[in-house]
Motif scaffolding. Structure first.
Motif, PDB file in Angstrom:
ATOM      1  N   LEU A  11       0.844  -1.190   0.000  1.00 41.99           N
ATOM      2  CA  LEU A  11       0.000   0.000   0.000  1.00 41.99           C
ATOM      3  C   LEU A  11       0.884   1.246   0.000  1.00 41.99           C
ATOM      4  CD1 LEU A  11      -2.364  -1.052   2.960  1.00 41.99           C
ATOM      5  CD2 LEU A  11      -2.743  -1.474   0.515  1.00 41.99           C
ATOM      6  N   PHE A  12       0.450   2.271  -0.731  1.00 43.92           N
ATOM      7  CA  PHE A  12       1.081   3.589  -0.641  1.00 43.92           C
ATOM      8  C   PHE A  12      -0.026   4.532  -0.221  1.00 43.92           C
ATOM      9  CE2 PHE A  12       2.693   7.585  -2.798  1.00 43.92           C
ATOM     10  CZ  PHE A  12       3.743   7.788  -1.922  1.00 43.92           C
ATOM     11  N   THR A  13       0.134   5.162   0.943  1.00 44.15           N
ATOM     12  CA  THR A  13      -0.958   5.952   1.503  1.00 44.15           C
ATOM     13  C   THR A  13      -0.390   7.030   2.422  1.00 44.15           C
ATOM     14  OG1 THR A  13      -3.106   5.768   2.638  1.00 44.15           O
ATOM     15  CG2 THR A  13      -1.305   4.430   3.517  1.00 44.15           C
ATOM     16  N   ALA A  14      -1.278   7.819   2.997  1.00 46.25           N
ATOM     17  CA  ALA A  14      -0.900   8.808   4.012  1.00 46.25           C
ATOM     18  C   ALA A  14      -1.843   8.648   5.190  1.00 46.25           C
ATOM     19  CB  ALA A  14      -0.996  10.226   3.461  1.00 46.25           C
ATOM     20  N   THR A  15      -1.359   8.946   6.375  1.00 45.69           N
ATOM     21  CA  THR A  15      -2.207   8.870   7.562  1.00 45.69           C
ATOM     22  C   THR A  15      -2.725  10.263   7.925  1.00 45.69           C
ATOM     23  OG1 THR A  15      -0.384   9.258   9.112  1.00 45.69           O
ATOM     24  CG2 THR A  15      -0.795   6.965   8.428  1.00 45.69           C
ATOM     25  N   PRO A  16      -3.809  10.334   8.699  1.00 48.99           N
ATOM     26  CA  PRO A  16      -4.299  11.645   9.151  1.00 48.99           C
ATOM     27  C   PRO A  16      -3.220  12.414   9.916  1.00 48.99           C
ATOM     28  CG  PRO A  16      -5.929   9.947   9.623  1.00 48.99           C
ATOM     29  CD  PRO A  16      -4.695   9.232   9.149  1.00 48.99           C
ATOM     30  N   HIS A  45      -8.481  19.134   6.391  1.00 49.51           N
ATOM     31  CA  HIS A  45      -9.128  18.440   7.508  1.00 49.51           C
ATOM     32  C   HIS A  45     -10.100  17.384   6.990  1.00 49.51           C
ATOM     33  CE1 HIS A  45     -10.888  17.701  11.410  1.00 49.51           C
ATOM     34  NE2 HIS A  45     -12.085  17.954  10.920  1.00 49.51           N
ATOM     35  N   LYS A  46     -10.911  17.753   6.007  1.00 47.30           N
ATOM     36  CA  LYS A  46     -11.864  16.794   5.416  1.00 47.30           C
ATOM     37  C   LYS A  46     -11.126  15.633   4.762  1.00 47.30           C
ATOM     38  CE  LYS A  46     -15.506  20.114   4.241  1.00 47.30           C
ATOM     39  NZ  LYS A  46     -16.119  20.824   3.092  1.00 47.30           N
ATOM     40  N   SER A  47     -10.040  15.956   4.082  1.00 47.22           N
ATOM     41  CA  SER A  47      -9.259  14.935   3.398  1.00 47.22           C
ATOM     42  C   SER A  47      -8.617  13.977   4.402  1.00 47.22           C
ATOM     43  CB  SER A  47      -8.173  15.600   2.539  1.00 47.22           C
ATOM     44  OG  SER A  47      -7.557  14.672   1.686  1.00 47.22           O
ATOM     45  N   ALA A  48      -8.075  14.539   5.484  1.00 46.54           N
ATOM     46  CA  ALA A  48      -7.445  13.715   6.524  1.00 46.54           C
ATOM     47  C   ALA A  48      -8.462  12.814   7.207  1.00 46.54           C
ATOM     48  CB  ALA A  48      -6.751  14.610   7.547  1.00 46.54           C
ATOM     49  N   GLU A  49      -9.679  13.317   7.365  1.00 46.24           N
ATOM     50  CA  GLU A  49     -10.748  12.512   7.990  1.00 46.24           C
ATOM     51  C   GLU A  49     -11.073  11.264   7.174  1.00 46.24           C
ATOM     52  OE1 GLU A  49     -13.807  15.019  10.764  1.00 46.24           O
ATOM     53  OE2 GLU A  49     -14.129  15.132   8.603  1.00 46.24           O
ATOM     54  N   GLN A  50     -10.877  11.340   5.856  1.00 44.79           N
ATOM     55  CA  GLN A  50     -11.139  10.191   4.978  1.00 44.79           C
ATOM     56  C   GLN A  50     -10.077   9.114   5.108  1.00 44.79           C
ATOM     57  OE1 GLN A  50     -11.259  11.663   0.948  1.00 44.79           O
ATOM     58  NE2 GLN A  50     -13.482  11.899   1.003  1.00 44.79           N
ATOM     59  N   MET A  51      -8.897   9.501   5.554  1.00 46.84           N
ATOM     60  CA  MET A  51      -7.768   8.570   5.561  1.00 46.84           C
ATOM     61  C   MET A  51      -7.799   7.696   6.807  1.00 46.84           C
ATOM     62  SD  MET A  51      -6.431   9.561   2.753  1.00 46.84           S
ATOM     63  CE  MET A  51      -4.929   8.596   2.715  1.00 46.84           C
ATOM     64  N   PRO A  52      -7.692   6.387   6.640  1.00 49.57           N
ATOM     65  CA  PRO A  52      -7.613   5.529   7.821  1.00 49.57           C
ATOM     66  C   PRO A  52      -6.265   5.702   8.524  1.00 49.57           C
ATOM     67  CG  PRO A  52      -7.418   4.217   5.821  1.00 49.57           C
ATOM     68  CD  PRO A  52      -7.704   5.618   5.383  1.00 49.57           C
ATOM     69  N   SER A  53      -6.289   5.697   9.834  1.00 51.90           N
ATOM     70  CA  SER A  53      -5.051   5.796  10.603  1.00 51.90           C
ATOM     71  C   SER A  53      -4.227   4.528  10.411  1.00 51.90           C
ATOM     72  CB  SER A  53      -5.364   5.979  12.091  1.00 51.90           C
ATOM     73  OG  SER A  53      -5.972   4.789  12.593  1.00 51.90           O
ATOM     74  N   LEU A  54      -2.950   4.621  10.714  1.00 57.29           N
ATOM     75  CA  LEU A  54      -2.082   3.455  10.609  1.00 57.29           C
ATOM     76  C   LEU A  54      -2.573   2.350  11.543  1.00 57.29           C
ATOM     77  CD1 LEU A  54       0.384   2.079   9.434  1.00 57.29           C
ATOM     78  CD2 LEU A  54       1.793   3.274  11.138  1.00 57.29           C
ATOM     79  N   GLU A  55      -3.073   2.735  12.708  1.00 57.81           N
ATOM     80  CA  GLU A  55      -3.624   1.759  13.656  1.00 57.81           C
ATOM     81  C   GLU A  55      -4.798   0.988  13.033  1.00 57.81           C
ATOM     82  OE1 GLU A  55      -5.327   1.669  18.257  1.00 57.81           O
ATOM     83  OE2 GLU A  55      -5.242   3.566  17.159  1.00 57.81           O
ATOM     84  N   LYS A  56      -5.687   1.699  12.342  1.00 54.31           N
ATOM     85  CA  LYS A  56      -6.839   1.051  11.688  1.00 54.31           C
ATOM     86  C   LYS A  56      -6.388   0.149  10.539  1.00 54.31           C
ATOM     87  CE  LYS A  56     -10.511   4.334  12.764  1.00 54.31           C
ATOM     88  NZ  LYS A  56     -11.428   5.376  12.230  1.00 54.31           N
ATOM     89  N   VAL A  57      -5.396   0.600   9.784  1.00 55.32           N
ATOM     90  CA  VAL A  57      -4.870  -0.209   8.682  1.00 55.32           C
ATOM     91  C   VAL A  57      -4.257  -1.493   9.229  1.00 55.32           C
ATOM     92  CG1 VAL A  57      -3.139  -0.317   6.837  1.00 55.32           C
ATOM     93  CG2 VAL A  57      -4.509   1.760   7.144  1.00 55.32           C
ATOM     94  N   ARG A  58      -3.440  -1.358  10.275  1.00 57.50           N
ATOM     95  CA  ARG A  58      -2.823  -2.536  10.892  1.00 57.50           C
ATOM     96  C   ARG A  58      -3.885  -3.512  11.404  1.00 57.50           C
ATOM     97  NH1 ARG A  58       2.528  -2.741  12.294  1.00 57.50           N
ATOM     98  NH2 ARG A  58       3.797  -0.848  12.221  1.00 57.50           N
TER      99      ARG A  58
END
Length: 265
Positions: free
Chosen positions: A128-133, A150-163
């Motif tokens: 995966l290539f992604t960014a965290t909030p 802020h809206k864009s960051a809210e869409q991104m799953p945290s690394l904790e959620k991805v793990r």
């Protein structure tokens, strides 16, 4: 849900393969010439095609018909299909590696998507290539487009959620590699202008970035660009960029393995 339908028409004007990112993806996938690979959320196929030139038999899937139509018009060396990540149209265990760049935030839910990817993998890597909030909160763009970021960051799953989702889907040994924007980045995604702030004043660049095309209001873009242009002219932008420097990376490579000895799943 074809989230990119709106920006698909002009997407390839500014979104093209960055050689450095493609090279890292290839290393993490460990591409072999006689193996099959899948790009989930492939968009118009830029990275899919770049990696296909490095070896392997490639497939690309995206939920946007417009994106896939564009990919088909580029090349037939990849087998393109329109499908959701949660319902992949492939048999069990047929791929040696799966790629997903800047797209997991468009998955309806992470666990079913990762379970599907696990199902179609034989043994190999999901990259995966992604960014965290957390990373996005440190983009200097926050100074100029706070609501949109802020809206864009809210869409991104945290690394904790991805793990967590990867673990629930039975993936093993998750590895993380931080990625920091380079000054000659060729793929103009959200934070690509970290060291080239003037690119955000270009409407064509903004139209290829979902944060601006889909989340930012016209008022915020107008106000933010006006303020950014002024800071570029006075040189204040240098101070702003420096203020947001950190050692957490701007994006992440997440590499998860499905191994033959796993008793999970």
């Amino acid at each position: 849900m074809a989230i990119y339908q709106q920006i698909g028409k002009s997407y390839d004007l500014t979104r093209r393969t960055d050689p450095e990112i493609a090279a890292r993806l290839a290393v993490h996938l460990q591409i072999k010439s006689d193996s099959s690979y899948l790009d989930v959320g492939c968009g118009t196929g830029n990275y899919t095609l770049a990696l296909a030139k490095m070896g392997g038999v490639w497939h690309g899937v995206d939920q946007s018909k417009q994106m896939i139509d564009t990919a088909i018009n580029k090349s037939n060396i990849v087998a393109w299909q329109v499908a959701e990540a949660e319902v992949l149209p492939y048999a069990d265990g047929i791929f040696s590696g799966v790629l997903c760049t800047l797209a997991i935030h468009h998955f309806v839910t992470l666990i079913p998507a990762f379970q599907e990817i696990y199902r179609i993998l034989n043994t190999g890597h999901l990259v995966l290539f992604t960014a965290t909030p957390e990373q996005m909160s440190k983009y200097w763009l926050v100074e100029y487009f706070p609501e949109a970021i802020h809206k864009s960051a809210e869409q991104m799953p945290s690394l904790e959620k991805v793990r967590y989702a990867l673990d629930e889907a039975s993936f093993n040994s998750v590895k993380i590699e931080h990625y920091s924007i380079s000054k000659n980045l060729q793929d103009l995604f959200l934070y690509s202008g970290k060291y080239r702030p003037e690119i955000y004043l270009d409407e064509n660049v903004r139209s290829g970035i979902s944060t601006f095309a889909l989340l930012a209001s016209a008022d915020e873009i107008a106000t933010g660009c006006q303020k950014l242009a002024a800071d570029i002219n006075t040189g204040r932008i240098t101070e702003i960029v420096k203020k947001y420097e950190n050692n957490q990376g701007d994006y992440l490579f997440v590499i998860a393995d499905k191994v033959a000895t796993s008793t999970k799943g």
